[in-house]
Design an enzyme around this catalytic site. Sequence first.
Site, PDB file in Angstrom:
ATOM      1  N   ASN A  39     -82.043  46.001 -28.317  1.00 15.62           N
ATOM      2  CA  ASN A  39     -81.127  44.903 -28.014  1.00 15.62           C
ATOM      3  C   ASN A  39     -81.770  44.033 -26.943  1.00 15.62           C
ATOM      4  O   ASN A  39     -82.530  44.526 -26.110  1.00 15.62           O
ATOM      5  CB  ASN A  39     -79.795  45.469 -27.485  1.00 15.62           C
ATOM      6  CG  ASN A  39     -78.804  44.362 -27.145  1.00 15.62           C
ATOM      7  OD1 ASN A  39     -78.682  43.377 -27.885  1.00 15.62           O
ATOM      8  ND2 ASN A  39     -78.102  44.499 -26.032  1.00 15.62           N
ATOM      9  N   GLY A  64     -78.343  32.557 -33.255  1.00 16.37           N
ATOM     10  CA  GLY A  64     -79.504  33.248 -33.824  1.00 16.37           C
ATOM     11  C   GLY A  64     -80.844  32.720 -33.365  1.00 16.37           C
ATOM     12  O   GLY A  64     -81.837  32.819 -34.099  1.00 16.37           O
ATOM     13  N   SER A  65     -80.905  32.177 -32.129  1.00 15.24           N
ATOM     14  CA  SER A  65     -82.213  31.659 -31.700  1.00 15.24           C
ATOM     15  C   SER A  65     -83.199  32.804 -31.431  1.00 15.24           C
ATOM     16  O   SER A  65     -84.401  32.651 -31.679  1.00 15.24           O
ATOM     17  CB  SER A  65     -82.077  30.739 -30.482  1.00 15.24           C
ATOM     18  OG  SER A  65     -81.802  31.478 -29.326  1.00 15.24           O
ATOM     19  N   SER A  75     -83.743  41.382 -20.514  1.00  9.79           N
ATOM     20  CA  SER A  75     -84.262  42.734 -20.742  1.00  9.79           C
ATOM     21  C   SER A  75     -84.168  43.075 -22.223  1.00  9.79           C
ATOM     22  O   SER A  75     -83.195  42.700 -22.880  1.00  9.79           O
ATOM     23  CB  SER A  75     -83.415  43.779 -19.999  1.00  9.79           C
ATOM     24  OG  SER A  75     -83.222  43.441 -18.651  1.00  9.79           O
ATOM     25  N   ALA A 122     -87.279  32.581 -21.906  1.00  8.15           N
ATOM     26  CA  ALA A 122     -87.931  33.866 -21.576  1.00  8.15           C
ATOM     27  C   ALA A 122     -87.598  34.912 -22.642  1.00  8.15           C
ATOM     28  O   ALA A 122     -88.457  35.689 -23.059  1.00  8.15           O
ATOM     29  CB  ALA A 122     -87.490  34.333 -20.196  1.00  8.15           C
ATOM     30  N   GLU A 123     -86.353  34.910 -23.102  1.00  7.77           N
ATOM     31  CA  GLU A 123     -85.950  35.875 -24.146  1.00  7.77           C
ATOM     32  C   GLU A 123     -86.838  35.724 -25.372  1.00  7.77           C
ATOM     33  O   GLU A 123     -87.292  36.706 -25.969  1.00  7.77           O
ATOM     34  CB  GLU A 123     -84.482  35.643 -24.551  1.00  7.77           C
ATOM     35  CG  GLU A 123     -83.480  36.019 -23.473  1.00  7.77           C
ATOM     36  CD  GLU A 123     -82.039  35.858 -23.948  1.00  7.77           C
ATOM     37  OE1 GLU A 123     -81.736  36.203 -25.111  1.00  7.77           O
ATOM     38  OE2 GLU A 123     -81.211  35.368 -23.164  1.00  7.77           O
ATOM     39  N   ASP A 179     -75.150  48.146 -23.262  1.00  7.66           N
ATOM     40  CA  ASP A 179     -76.265  47.571 -22.486  1.00  7.66           C
ATOM     41  C   ASP A 179     -76.961  48.613 -21.609  1.00  7.66           C
ATOM     42  O   ASP A 179     -77.391  48.325 -20.489  1.00  7.66           O
ATOM     43  CB  ASP A 179     -75.769  46.389 -21.622  1.00  7.66           C
ATOM     44  CG  ASP A 179     -75.214  45.269 -22.486  1.00  7.66           C
ATOM     45  OD1 ASP A 179     -75.674  45.119 -23.631  1.00  7.66           O
ATOM     46  OD2 ASP A 179     -74.306  44.562 -22.021  1.00  7.66           O
ATOM     47  N   HIS A 217     -80.755  41.502 -23.784  1.00  2.76           N
ATOM     48  CA  HIS A 217     -79.603  41.220 -22.934  1.00  2.76           C
ATOM     49  C   HIS A 217     -80.037  40.246 -21.832  1.00  2.76           C
ATOM     50  O   HIS A 217     -81.097  40.436 -21.226  1.00  2.76           O
ATOM     51  CB  HIS A 217     -79.089  42.531 -22.319  1.00  2.76           C
ATOM     52  CG  HIS A 217     -77.859  42.347 -21.497  1.00  2.76           C
ATOM     53  ND1 HIS A 217     -76.626  42.082 -22.059  1.00  2.76           N
ATOM     54  CD2 HIS A 217     -77.674  42.357 -20.148  1.00  2.76           C
ATOM     55  CE1 HIS A 217     -75.729  41.960 -21.089  1.00  2.76           C
ATOM     56  NE2 HIS A 217     -76.340  42.116 -19.932  1.00  2.76           N
ATOM     57  N   MET A 233     -72.542  40.314 -31.027  1.00  2.00           N
ATOM     58  CA  MET A 233     -71.484  40.506 -30.043  1.00  2.00           C
ATOM     59  C   MET A 233     -70.402  41.475 -30.534  1.00  2.00           C
ATOM     60  O   MET A 233     -69.218  41.225 -30.364  1.00  2.00           O
ATOM     61  CB  MET A 233     -70.879  39.142 -29.672  1.00  2.00           C
ATOM     62  CG  MET A 233     -71.886  38.202 -29.049  1.00  2.00           C
ATOM     63  SD  MET A 233     -72.943  38.995 -27.817  1.00  2.00           S
ATOM     64  CE  MET A 233     -72.915  37.813 -26.512  1.00  2.00           C
ATOM     65  N   ARG A 234     -70.830  42.548 -31.147  1.00  2.00           N
ATOM     66  CA  ARG A 234     -69.890  43.582 -31.605  1.00  2.00           C
ATOM     67  C   ARG A 234     -70.261  44.890 -30.934  1.00  2.00           C
ATOM     68  O   ARG A 234     -71.441  45.237 -30.855  1.00  2.00           O
ATOM     69  CB  ARG A 234     -70.046  43.816 -33.118  1.00  2.00           C
ATOM     70  CG  ARG A 234     -69.580  42.717 -33.986  1.00  2.00           C
ATOM     71  CD  ARG A 234     -68.151  42.825 -34.403  1.00  2.00           C
ATOM     72  NE  ARG A 234     -67.718  44.104 -34.938  1.00  2.00           N
ATOM     73  CZ  ARG A 234     -66.464  44.521 -34.861  1.00  2.00           C
ATOM     74  NH1 ARG A 234     -65.546  43.801 -34.263  1.00  2.00           N
ATOM     75  NH2 ARG A 234     -66.116  45.683 -35.386  1.00  2.00           N
TER      76      ARG A 234
HETATM   77  C1  GAR Z   1     -78.753  35.583 -25.979  1.00  2.00           C
HETATM   78  O1  GAR Z   1     -78.841  35.009 -24.713  1.00  2.00           O
HETATM   79  C2  GAR Z   1     -78.675  37.075 -25.873  1.00  2.00           C
HETATM   80  O2  GAR Z   1     -79.443  37.602 -24.833  1.00  2.00           O
HETATM   81  C3  GAR Z   1     -77.209  37.283 -25.589  1.00  2.00           C
HETATM   82  O3  GAR Z   1     -76.571  36.369 -26.431  1.00  2.00           O
HETATM   83  C4  GAR Z   1     -77.417  35.254 -26.636  1.00  2.00           C
HETATM   84  C5  GAR Z   1     -77.558  35.031 -28.118  1.00  2.00           C
HETATM   85  O4  GAR Z   1     -78.255  33.846 -28.386  1.00  2.00           O
HETATM   86  N1  GAR Z   1     -76.812  38.632 -25.866  1.00  2.00           N
HETATM   87  C6  GAR Z   1     -75.917  39.310 -25.179  1.00  2.00           C
HETATM   88  O5  GAR Z   1     -75.281  38.826 -24.249  1.00  2.00           O
HETATM   89  C7  GAR Z   1     -75.715  40.754 -25.622  1.00  2.00           C
HETATM   90  N2  GAR Z   1     -75.033  41.494 -24.644  1.00  2.00           N
HETATM   91  P1  GAR Z   1     -78.935  33.641 -29.800  1.00  2.00           P
HETATM   92  O6  GAR Z   1     -77.855  33.891 -30.861  1.00  2.00           O
HETATM   93  O7  GAR Z   1     -79.391  32.220 -29.814  1.00  2.00           O
HETATM   94  O8  GAR Z   1     -80.065  34.606 -29.921  1.00  2.00           O
END
Ligand code: GAR
Length: 316
Positions: A108, A14-15, A137, A174-175, A146, A110, A91-92
């Site tokens: 979302n 959940g970051s 993205s 970056a996310e 996606d 990705h 991730m569902r």
């Molecule tokens: C993140 O890198 C996100 O982009 C990816 O999972 C990670 C979750 O990290 N998502 C996917 O791959 C979706 N297809 P987080 O729980 O720390 O946010």
Amino acid sequence: MVKAKVGVLISGRGSNMGALLYAAKHPACPYEIALVAANDPDAPGLTLAAAEGIATFAQSHKGLKRAEFDAIIDAQLRAAGVEYIALAGYMRLLSPEFVAGWEGRMLNIHPSLLPKYKGLDTHQRAIDAGDSHAGCSVHVVTAELDDGPVLGQIEVAILPGDSAGTLAGRILMAEHQLYSRVLADFVTRERQPEWLLGKVRERALALPQADEVTSHGMPCFGIEKGKKFAYFTQDHHGDGIIALLVKTSAPDEQAMLIDSDPARYYRPPYFGDGWVGIRLDLGDTDWDHVAERLARSWREVAPRKLLGLMDVAEEF
Ligand code: GAR
């Protein structure tokens, strides 16, 4: 400022949810987090959200059919008054019903430069392909995994010797920068004139022989070489509102519409009784209704010959 209510769905750390949550603490942020929900009761992100005073909900998906599980999450989101969903490491796969119920309201994030590397293992795939850059993205969620219109991306250089893990760490930074910016723009776009004009334009120009010109500084739609059937007004004479002006068909229709919803409809000054103003900046515009009003207004000014052709076309 009325803040848009966002529900965040997570599956683990959940970051990204944390990044959205902390961005939302800034007074100027146009959204607030109304609920964080997870499909794993042990998702570490839930502890963070709860510690920050955010309502949380957890339900394991195990033993439930996809649509059944999604209906439970959907009910929680709606009960919390959520208007937009941000998937953050959720991730569902989502059921078509759930996606349809949140059409155009779910984003979302990705970890790739979409359309490259949909699905899993994105970092390793970018390294293996010899790409110079990877990245992340944010996109609108549609039925395909996606897929859906990309709203924002950040490129991240791949360094010599990068492993999937080291690259993922930098992409995550970056996310965290990208998501809250894109989400903030997304929840306010329905109040942005350019976006509203685009929605009107799409519908107005779909009508037969419609064209767009500028009249008195306003984008305006008419029948080619003919009469105008719609005006898009923005802060006209300093009134501070964004609205669409369309023709009414009967003399008392203007009064009837204003009576039915005085916050939305108004008598446009300088236009007389044959027109009605429909505010577009209230955040809950029914675009099918706008399309219908535009079509009616078009009929009011269309030459008889064109109307006849339309009637014939509509019979089929
Ligand atoms: C993140 O890198 C996100 O982009 C990816 O999972 C990670 C979750 O990290 N998502 C996917 O791959 C979706 N297809 P987080 O729980 O720390 O946010």
